[in-house]
Write a protein that holds these residues in place. Sequence first.
Motif, short mmCIF file in Angstrom:
data_model
loop_
_atom_site.label_atom_id
_atom_site.label_comp_id
_atom_site.label_asym_id
_atom_site.label_seq_id
_atom_site.Cartn_x
_atom_site.Cartn_y
_atom_site.Cartn_z
N SER A 71 4.77 -37.70 -11.94
CA SER A 71 4.57 -36.44 -12.64
C SER A 71 3.09 -36.09 -12.73
N LEU A 72 2.76 -34.80 -12.68
CA LEU A 72 1.37 -34.37 -12.85
C LEU A 72 1.05 -34.07 -14.31
N ALA A 73 2.03 -34.18 -15.18
CA ALA A 73 1.82 -33.88 -16.60
C ALA A 73 0.94 -34.94 -17.26
N ILE A 74 0.43 -34.63 -18.43
CA ILE A 74 -0.40 -35.60 -19.15
C ILE A 74 0.47 -36.74 -19.67
N ASP A 75 1.53 -36.36 -20.37
CA ASP A 75 2.43 -37.37 -20.94
C ASP A 75 3.52 -37.65 -19.91
N THR A 76 3.20 -38.50 -18.95
CA THR A 76 4.13 -38.72 -17.84
C THR A 76 5.45 -39.35 -18.31
N HIS A 77 5.39 -40.19 -19.35
CA HIS A 77 6.61 -40.83 -19.86
C HIS A 77 7.46 -39.88 -20.71
N GLY A 78 6.83 -38.83 -21.21
CA GLY A 78 7.52 -37.99 -22.19
C GLY A 78 7.63 -38.67 -23.55
N LYS A 79 6.70 -39.59 -23.85
CA LYS A 79 6.76 -40.34 -25.10
C LYS A 79 6.64 -39.44 -26.32
N ALA A 80 5.93 -38.31 -26.16
CA ALA A 80 5.70 -37.41 -27.30
C ALA A 80 6.88 -36.47 -27.54
N LEU A 81 7.88 -36.51 -26.65
CA LEU A 81 8.92 -35.48 -26.71
C LEU A 81 9.94 -35.67 -27.84
N SER A 82 9.93 -36.85 -28.49
CA SER A 82 10.80 -37.01 -29.66
C SER A 82 10.48 -35.92 -30.70
N TYR A 83 9.20 -35.60 -30.80
CA TYR A 83 8.79 -34.60 -31.80
C TYR A 83 9.09 -33.17 -31.33
N ALA A 84 9.38 -32.98 -30.05
CA ALA A 84 9.86 -31.67 -29.59
C ALA A 84 11.29 -31.46 -30.09
#
Lengths: 99, 440
Positions: free
Chosen positions: A80-93
């Motif tokens: 992934s080119l995103a910053i948070d490649t793992h999506g670790k922050a997405l729980s808060y989404a």
Amino acid sequence: MKLYEIAHSRAGDKGNTLTLSLIPYDESDYPMLCSAVTADSVKQHLSAIVSGEIIRYELPNIASLLFVCQHALLGGVTTSLAIDTHGKALSYALLEMEV
Amino acid sequence: MKQKIRIGCGAGFSGDRLEPAIVLAEKGNLDYLILECLAERTIALAQKRRLQDPTKGYDPLLERRIESLLPLLIKNNIRLITNMGAANPVAGAKKIIEIARKQGVIVSVAAVYGDDVFTHLSPDTEAIETGKPLQQSGELISANAYLGVEGILSALQADAQIIITGRVADPSLFLAPMIHEFGWTNNDYDLMGKGTVIGHLLECAGHITGGYFADPVKKPVADMDKLGHPFADVFEDGSAIISKVEGTGGVVNLQTAKEQLLYEVINPHEYYTPDVIADFTTVFLKETGENQVLVTGGTGKTKPQTYKVSVGYKAFYLGEGEIAYAGASALARAQLAGEIIEKRLKPQFPDLRIDYIGSNAIHRTNFGDTSTPYEIRLRVAGKATNAADVAIIGEEVEALYTNGPAGGGGVRKYVNEVIGIVSTLIDRQNIQPQIQIFES
């Protein structure tokens, strides 16, 4: 009210699949979460993030829900080119969702 | 046969803190210490180091971890099981022996390998993720099967005190000592399921003691600067009590246990490992005291006929550039900078990614939040097949210093090679876990 007020969540990744648990602080809120937070409503809430199918699993023994989201990590942790490649922050989404 | 064993987990990834494992070994009253240090991509990177130097390819922190832990393992008679062997368990075992001799310590070390299937995996095998032959993803650099408990069990039976493996499914590192100590049979799938649940709860170390959990508003956790890592008292019936060393920071409670039980689970009815297809929906969790959670239930059925294989390949080079704006019109100036970059780079980098850190970069949306951030950081990312081509991205962002909007500062630019991972399956019959014992 936002889900954040009544529940917590942890994000996990497997390839391009994102997993999000949803756990009420008070187990008596579990039936309400089951009816208010469906696979469809989460799909709508996360439409900018998840492009694939979302499956919801119910775990009544631990009063928790699990959302498994396909095609959610822009190709996955390794490419992934995103910053948070793992999506670790997405729980808060997920916890931004209004119920 | 024992009725109870205590298993601690002192590392949940390669770069984890060193001292929680030392605290566990010193004060945890452990029978077994597990260090889980191998993420999906770690072994591909280790394979690159091994190709450069055949005596390397094990975990880069192995020396530091073993030097500090070895005296405690000997003194307190603790057996260590770790996947720090990464791409070269035999070299890792030899390094441990070298450290032991230097410390004047007598120890038996087993290397467990056989996971490296690179030479007997056809590059035409189909990748699960793409449905296309593996080699179409890019130049292949590694292929490692997720082994189960078998190799570790042989090493335990051979009385090795330290067992160093390559790729092994994380829960198998924990399940093996349970099978060994309680005399469980490998085809009692309910017990395999229970042991796998316990391993899964422990394998991320700080995850179940309040790390990746704390929220000062809703889920406060005390003393995270000295977060304790967990241990489990596992009983012969497959139940366990998860806890941590008294006096350490963090917390073990129903909430941390629930979050970890569901972490990275893509089907809780069928959690696949090489040892069992476990059912997590039958697990019960109960707080039985301060920093104590009782785990019961958990079931399993059969074991998969195939091993999962992680295949590393050279994916691309990633180029990144960042620049920051603050104060009035910060977002507007960052957006102007983004537009300039997009016009200049998009033709060359069709996948170009432009993020506004402070607004919508992390969640890739802000759910319509229109509040204006005081500070904002523009981040630009793109990929190409060689390092020189992607360096342009950072250079273009840097050039915004003198050619871009007012007040742009703090440029950083990066170029990194990216190793991708795809997976495939391999028949169990084709893989024979092997062990080699070394004595100091």
